[in-house]
Every structure is written in structure tokens, then in C-alpha cells.
Design a protein around this motif. Structure first.
Motif, PDB file in Angstrom:
ATOM      1  N   VAL A 187     -20.122  -6.999 -63.615  1.00 27.53           N
ATOM      2  CA  VAL A 187     -18.591  -7.745 -62.992  1.00 27.53           C
ATOM      3  C   VAL A 187     -17.505  -7.387 -64.608  1.00 27.53           C
ATOM      4  O   VAL A 187     -18.129  -7.766 -65.510  1.00 27.53           O
ATOM      5  N   LEU A 188     -16.283  -7.545 -64.172  1.00 21.59           N
ATOM      6  CA  LEU A 188     -15.545  -7.872 -65.006  1.00 21.59           C
ATOM      7  C   LEU A 188     -14.714  -8.974 -64.665  1.00 21.59           C
ATOM      8  O   LEU A 188     -13.971  -8.906 -63.128  1.00 21.59           O
ATOM      9  N   LEU A 189     -14.867  -9.866 -65.584  1.00 24.30           N
ATOM     10  CA  LEU A 189     -14.570 -11.366 -64.585  1.00 24.30           C
ATOM     11  C   LEU A 189     -12.770 -11.574 -66.103  1.00 24.30           C
ATOM     12  O   LEU A 189     -12.301 -10.993 -66.654  1.00 24.30           O
ATOM     13  N   VAL A 190     -12.030 -12.001 -64.578  1.00 21.14           N
ATOM     14  CA  VAL A 190     -10.638 -12.387 -64.685  1.00 21.14           C
ATOM     15  C   VAL A 190      -9.982 -14.094 -64.772  1.00 21.14           C
ATOM     16  O   VAL A 190     -10.778 -14.186 -63.607  1.00 21.14           O
ATOM     17  N   ASP A 191      -8.862 -13.991 -65.127  1.00 18.46           N
ATOM     18  CA  ASP A 191      -8.493 -15.223 -65.350  1.00 18.46           C
ATOM     19  C   ASP A 191      -6.520 -14.891 -66.101  1.00 18.46           C
ATOM     20  O   ASP A 191      -6.387 -14.144 -66.782  1.00 18.46           O
ATOM     21  N   ASP A 192      -5.859 -16.079 -65.893  1.00 21.35           N
ATOM     22  CA  ASP A 192      -4.887 -15.962 -66.366  1.00 21.35           C
ATOM     23  C   ASP A 192      -5.006 -16.403 -67.792  1.00 21.35           C
ATOM     24  O   ASP A 192      -4.276 -15.788 -68.379  1.00 21.35           O
ATOM     25  N   ILE A 193      -5.688 -17.582 -67.909  1.00 23.21           N
ATOM     26  CA  ILE A 193      -4.908 -17.955 -69.598  1.00 23.21           C
ATOM     27  C   ILE A 193      -6.896 -18.759 -69.798  1.00 23.21           C
ATOM     28  O   ILE A 193      -7.328 -19.093 -68.725  1.00 23.21           O
ATOM     29  N   VAL A 194      -6.742 -18.145 -70.876  1.00 21.30           N
ATOM     30  CA  VAL A 194      -8.485 -19.108 -72.044  1.00 21.30           C
ATOM     31  C   VAL A 194      -8.109 -20.018 -72.218  1.00 21.30           C
ATOM     32  O   VAL A 194      -7.066 -19.020 -73.580  1.00 21.30           O
ATOM     33  N   THR A 195      -8.599 -20.895 -73.025  1.00 15.46           N
ATOM     34  CA  THR A 195      -8.347 -21.345 -73.193  1.00 15.46           C
ATOM     35  C   THR A 195     -10.030 -22.135 -74.540  1.00 15.46           C
ATOM     36  O   THR A 195      -9.452 -21.461 -75.558  1.00 15.46           O
ATOM     37  N   THR A 196     -10.784 -22.806 -73.996  1.00 14.52           N
ATOM     38  CA  THR A 196     -12.134 -23.037 -74.953  1.00 14.52           C
ATOM     39  C   THR A 196     -13.205 -22.291 -74.522  1.00 14.52           C
ATOM     40  O   THR A 196     -13.959 -21.551 -74.563  1.00 14.52           O
ATOM     41  N   GLY A 197     -12.853 -21.198 -73.002  1.00  9.46           N
ATOM     42  CA  GLY A 197     -14.087 -20.685 -72.748  1.00  9.46           C
ATOM     43  C   GLY A 197     -14.854 -21.089 -71.962  1.00  9.46           C
ATOM     44  O   GLY A 197     -15.587 -20.510 -71.284  1.00  9.46           O
ATOM     45  N   ALA A 198     -14.782 -22.286 -71.382  1.00  7.02           N
ATOM     46  CA  ALA A 198     -15.653 -22.978 -70.963  1.00  7.02           C
ATOM     47  C   ALA A 198     -15.982 -22.678 -69.693  1.00  7.02           C
ATOM     48  O   ALA A 198     -16.916 -22.848 -68.699  1.00  7.02           O
TER      49      ALA A 198
END
Length: 227
Positions: A187-198
């Protein structure tokens, strides 16, 4: 619908620099795609996948993401998805041969139900679908897979530390249809923003528990951590 109607009657302005003429001007697009790089959260939480982003979360990039997510500027989805796909290609090219010829899924981090109702759309799921299409155009065998759902409600993350975010998110995500087996092994995991990574850690944990490898996460932007 209202946003589309307003586009017909009001002058278009760039979501990044607010210059008139287009929804996202060439200069801002160049800024968004100029520096795809590994941007790992600091400190890096255990279980965080390798994490790349198109840009730091600041300036015109930040304004464009906020406009897309919170102000209904869904026409920006194509630009942001292109940045995701370009960053993914850069990351895959720089992380060895493990991806060569391997079919993989592009999995979005899910939004909560309250956020979906408030926004009227699922911003990251749309980006994942468009990014998968773009990756196929690049010649990579990618398919969108909306694998994750929220298993319980979580508190607002604003102002929480890395450890507090991790505790808030623990056990909050589940894989849909895991009993039938995942459609891919990677899997390639996607999100708009990463902050702490939690959030990425919790999403990766849920996917790995279903037997799916999560070697890489890609986001449009990464916040700059300050001690």
C-alpha cells in the motif's frame, strides 16, 4: 454546487497567491512541485512509514490546502493530486526496486464523520483516486482502495503533542472487508498533511494487522516541527 456556480460569475483568483486569472497559477504550481522530499516527523513515532511530501505546509501551499479542504474549492483536487503523484514517483524511484512491477493500492487516510458532514466532501479520498489515476499514467500499476474507516470517534487533535495524538488515535481505524483478504500486498498511504505522524502510524497499524505492507506514505505537505 455553490462553488461551481460562483466560478461562473466571479473572477477566478489563484488559491496560492490570490493573483487573478486562474484557480492555481503556474508560479504556485511550480512552488508546490519543486521540492518533493522525505520529510519525516520529528520525533519519529515507532511504526511511522517512510514519509515523503511535496512541500512544507506554509505560504501558498497552505492556503491552497485550506481552500480545498475547508472552503469547497474542489477544483483544486487535480493540482494537489498531481503533486501527490509526482512525489510518489520521486519517492518510489529513490527507495529501491521493491516496487518494480508490483501492483499496489493507494489508500487514503479517512476523515471522521463529523468532518465529512461539515465539509460536504471527502478531500483525501478524492485525492487518492486522482493520484492513482495519475500514477497509472506514469506507468505504475496503482489502484485506489478506500480500505480504512473510523472505528470510533476521536477528540480534536489541535494542540496535542505527538504522544497525546498517538494515544487519542489508538484503535481508531479499521480495515473494511479485511475478512475477504486485501486486494494487494502493498500500500501507498496518502494524506493531505503530516504533522506528528500519529495518524499515519495508526493507519499503517490497521493495514498491517490485515496483512498489508505499508512501506511508504505520501502527503501534499508537511508541517515544520518546532521544539
Amino acid at each position: 454546487m455553490l462553488s461551481a456556480v460562483l466560478d461562473l460569475v466571479l473572477p477566478r483568483t489563484c488559491a496560492g497567491c490570490r493573483a487573478k486569472g486562474s484557480r492555481y497559477c503556474g508560479r504556485c504550481l511550480a512552488e508546490l512541485t519543486a521540492h518533493p522530499a522525505r520529510r519525516l516527523p520529528r520525533p519519529r513515532l515507532p511504526g511511522t512509514p517512510d514519509c515523503w511530501s511535496a512541500s512544507p505546509y506554509e505560504g501558498g501551499v497552505r492556503r491552497a490546502i485550506v481552500a480545498y479542504k475547508e472552503r469547497g474549492a474542489v477544483a483544486l483536487a487535480g493540482v494537489l493530486a498531481e503533486a501527490l503523484a509526482f512525489t510518489a514517483v520521486t519517492a518510489i524511484g529513490g527507495t529501491g526496486a521493491r516496487w518494480a512491477g508490483q501492483r499496489f493500492a493507494v489508500v487514503p487516510v479517512p476523515s471522521g464523520r463529523a468532518s465529512l458532514r461539515a465539509r460536504g466532501h471527502d478531500p483525501v479520498r478524492r485525492l487518492a483516486a486522482l493520484a492513482a489515476r495519475r500514477l497509472r499514467a506514469y506507468g505504475l500499476p496503482a489502484e485506489p482502495w478506500a480500505a480504512l474507516r473510523q472505528a470510533r470517534r476521536v477528540a480534536d487533535q489541535a494542540g496535542l503533542s505527538s504522544a497525546e495524538r498517538a494515544a487519542n488515535l489508538a484503535g481508531s481505524l479499521r480495515v473494511v472487508g479485511a475478512a475477504k483478504g486485501p486486494p494487494v500486498a502493498c500500500v501507498l498511504l496518502v494524506d493531505d498533511i503530516v504533522t506528528t505522524g500519529a495518524t499515519l502510524v495508526e493507519a499503517s497499524k490497521a493495514l498491517r494487522s490485515a496483512g498489508v505492507e505499508v512501506p511508504l506514505a505520501v502527503t501534499v505537505a508537511a508541517t515544520r516541527r518546532r521544539s
